[in-house]
Design an enzyme around this catalytic site. Structure first.
Site, mmCIF file in Angstrom:
data_model
loop_
_atom_site.group_PDB
_atom_site.id
_atom_site.type_symbol
_atom_site.label_atom_id
_atom_site.label_comp_id
_atom_site.label_asym_id
_atom_site.label_seq_id
_atom_site.Cartn_x
_atom_site.Cartn_y
_atom_site.Cartn_z
ATOM 1 C CG HIS A 116 31.339 -8.814 -21.373
ATOM 2 N ND1 HIS A 116 32.034 -9.776 -20.921
ATOM 3 C CD2 HIS A 116 30.853 -9.361 -22.090
ATOM 4 C CE1 HIS A 116 31.918 -10.794 -21.469
ATOM 5 N NE2 HIS A 116 31.360 -10.485 -22.410
ATOM 6 C CG ASP A 188 35.435 -4.534 -22.387
ATOM 7 O OD1 ASP A 188 35.915 -4.345 -23.266
ATOM 8 O OD2 ASP A 188 34.599 -4.806 -21.451
ATOM 9 C CD GLN A 191 30.654 -5.644 -29.069
ATOM 10 O OE1 GLN A 191 30.985 -5.848 -30.145
ATOM 11 N NE2 GLN A 191 31.130 -6.945 -27.951
ATOM 12 C CE LYS A 214 34.214 -9.910 -27.697
ATOM 13 N NZ LYS A 214 33.460 -10.666 -28.188
ATOM 14 C CB CYS A 348 28.525 -12.256 -21.477
ATOM 15 S SG CYS A 348 28.954 -13.645 -22.027
HETATM 16 C C1 LIG Z 1 32.143 -5.189 -24.012
HETATM 17 C C2 LIG Z 1 32.635 -6.702 -24.122
HETATM 18 N N1 LIG Z 1 34.294 -6.974 -23.438
HETATM 19 C C3 LIG Z 1 34.950 -8.335 -22.902
HETATM 20 C C4 LIG Z 1 34.411 -9.455 -24.020
HETATM 21 C C5 LIG Z 1 35.318 -9.685 -23.678
HETATM 22 O O1 LIG Z 1 35.841 -10.198 -24.866
HETATM 23 P P1 LIG Z 1 36.940 -11.731 -24.512
HETATM 24 O O2 LIG Z 1 36.163 -12.751 -24.714
HETATM 25 O O3 LIG Z 1 37.016 -11.652 -26.465
HETATM 26 O O4 LIG Z 1 38.072 -11.584 -23.599
HETATM 27 C C6 LIG Z 1 32.918 -8.776 -24.829
HETATM 28 C C7 LIG Z 1 32.960 -10.268 -25.776
HETATM 29 O O5 LIG Z 1 31.852 -10.151 -25.983
HETATM 30 C C8 LIG Z 1 32.138 -7.885 -24.666
HETATM 31 O O6 LIG Z 1 31.337 -7.934 -26.071
#
Ligand SMILES: Cc1ncc(COP(=O)(O)O)c(C=O)c1O
Length: 392
Positions: A116, A188, A191, A214, A348
């Site tokens: 992401h 990270d 998910q 999430k 993203c």
């Molecule tokens: C794998 C992953 N990392 C990071 C993020 C970013 O999360 P946030 O927008 O809550 O900071 C997302 C959000 O879609 C994600 O799916």
């Protein structure tokens, strides 16, 4: 599950809604909405700074969430849990604080090719700022990555679960490989936290980031877990209230972690309402997602010209797909007319989509409130939409 669905007021307001975008954000159960409302209506006060009873009570509740998160991640100490605004801010905190003080020219930052943007752009910025080199673990079309750590690698960053292919990466193995060359591992968990039991000690990762929104919690609150031995070496990235030990007009000494990294009045209500969200998630468990995934994948496989991105050995509850001759945006627009919400676009994760020769795809992802009839309706309406989009 029908019982769980009843806990979410959004489906009383919109009974026909089939929400298949939980990977982007989740709806909120009544217990979370009630905790937010009650706090603002009856209990509101600041934290850390005052001795009147409502402030002391708010501070206790704020700290209770920290303890709940500690247990949720099986972290050794609640001092290793930092509240941020989300996964993005957590990852940027590691890059700006740990990264800028520990990396130098010649060092390598290793990311996977399928991250992401939140777990890619901060490392690109860090490479520019420090002169370190950004390298990547090549992504295979099945959704796995080749772990190519070298003796120069100082920091490895990878998602626990991919938001594109759903791949569950072998984090404990990657941690071992990183530690063998003296590198740290940043995970990270955006998910993963909503779908897997997380044990940061078993994974032995150095940092773990996730977002409350999430995990059925409020927006604006995220988590950074970091090993105490590392947090202790890290400078704050923001100065202000709450993060200080002693301030004179010339100089300031800083509080110990976690407060060192929580400058200013925090998102008090969101943090407090994260506790019932994580309690709810843990009570609900993850079993029903495992029963819905085969239904979703089997249903999608009956559609001619449909391609699922990746087929990793272990995956989370999401499916990203394309359909020959159909633009994902057109498809999502037709589905929306039937109150079916899916995600479309670059997710993203432009480098990952580019690997599949795409700049846009469709993604259906499952949450606690989805039922088998949601999946059936999605597949039926999808087939009907394709008749309109691809007239024979
Ligand atoms: C794998 C992953 N990392 C990071 C993020 C970013 O999360 P946030 O927008 O809550 O900071 C997302 C959000 O879609 C994600 O799916």
């Amino acid at each position: 599950m029908a019982d769980l669905r009843r806990e979410f007021p959004i489906f009383q307001a919109h009974p026909k809604l089939v929400y298949l975008d939980s990977a982007a954000t989740t709806h909120k159960p009544a217990c979370v909405i009630e905790a937010l409302t009650r706090f603002y209506a009856e209990e509101y006060a600041t934290v850390h700074r005052a001795i009147y009873r409502s402030s002391l009570a708010a501070t206790d509740r704020y700290n209770e969430t920290r303890e709940t998160v500690r247990a949720f991640l099986n972290a050794p100490s609640s001092d290793e849990i930092i509240f941020t605004r989300g996964t993005t801010e957590s990852l940027n905190l590691v890059a700006s604080s740990y990264g800028r003080t520990h990396l130098k020219p010649g060092d390598e930052i290793l990311v996977s090719e399928m991250e992401h943007h939140s777990n890619l752009v901060p490392w690109q910025m860090l490479a520019e700022q420090t002169g370190a080199t950004l390298r990547w673990m090549p992504m295979q079309l099945d959704g796995t990555v080749e772990v190519n750590i070298t003796p120069k690698t100082k920091l490895v960053a990878i998602a626990h679960v991919s938001n594109v292919t759903g791949t569950i990466h072998p984090i404990a193995d990657i941690a071992k490989a990183a530690h063998r060359v003296g590198a740290i591992l940043v995970v990270d968990g955006a998910q993963a936290a909503p779908h897997l039991p997380i044990d940061v000690q078993a994974l032995d990762c150095d940092f773990y980031a996730f977002s409350g929104h999430k995990c059925y919690g409020p927006t604006g609150v995220g988590i950074l877990y970091g090993k105490k031995t590392l947090l202790d070496t890290m400078p704050p990235i923001q100065g202000g209230g709450d993060m200080i030990e002693r301030v004179t007009i010339e100089k300031t000494t800083y509080a110990a972690p976690p407060l060192r990294f929580e400058a200013g009045t925090p998102l008090i209500a969101s943090v407090i309402a994260l506790k019932p969200a994580l309690d709810f998630l843990q009570q609900a468990g993850f079993a029903h997602e495992a029963t819905l995934m085969p239904l979703l994948e089997q249903g999608l496989r009956t559609i001619p010209g449909l391609r699922i991105l990746g087929h990793p050995p272990k995956k989370g509850p999401l499916v990203t797909f394309t359909i020959e001759g159909v633009h994902p945006l057109d498809l999502a627009t037709l589905l929306d007319l039937d109150q079916i919400a899916i995600r479309t676009g670059h997710l993203c994760a432009q480098p990952a989509l580019r690997k599949y020769g795409l700049d846009s795809a469709a993604r259906a992802s499952i949450g606690l409130y989805n039922t088998s009839s949601d999946i059936e309706r999605f597949i039926t309406v999808l087939k009907r939409s394709l008749v309109k989009l691809k007239p024979q």
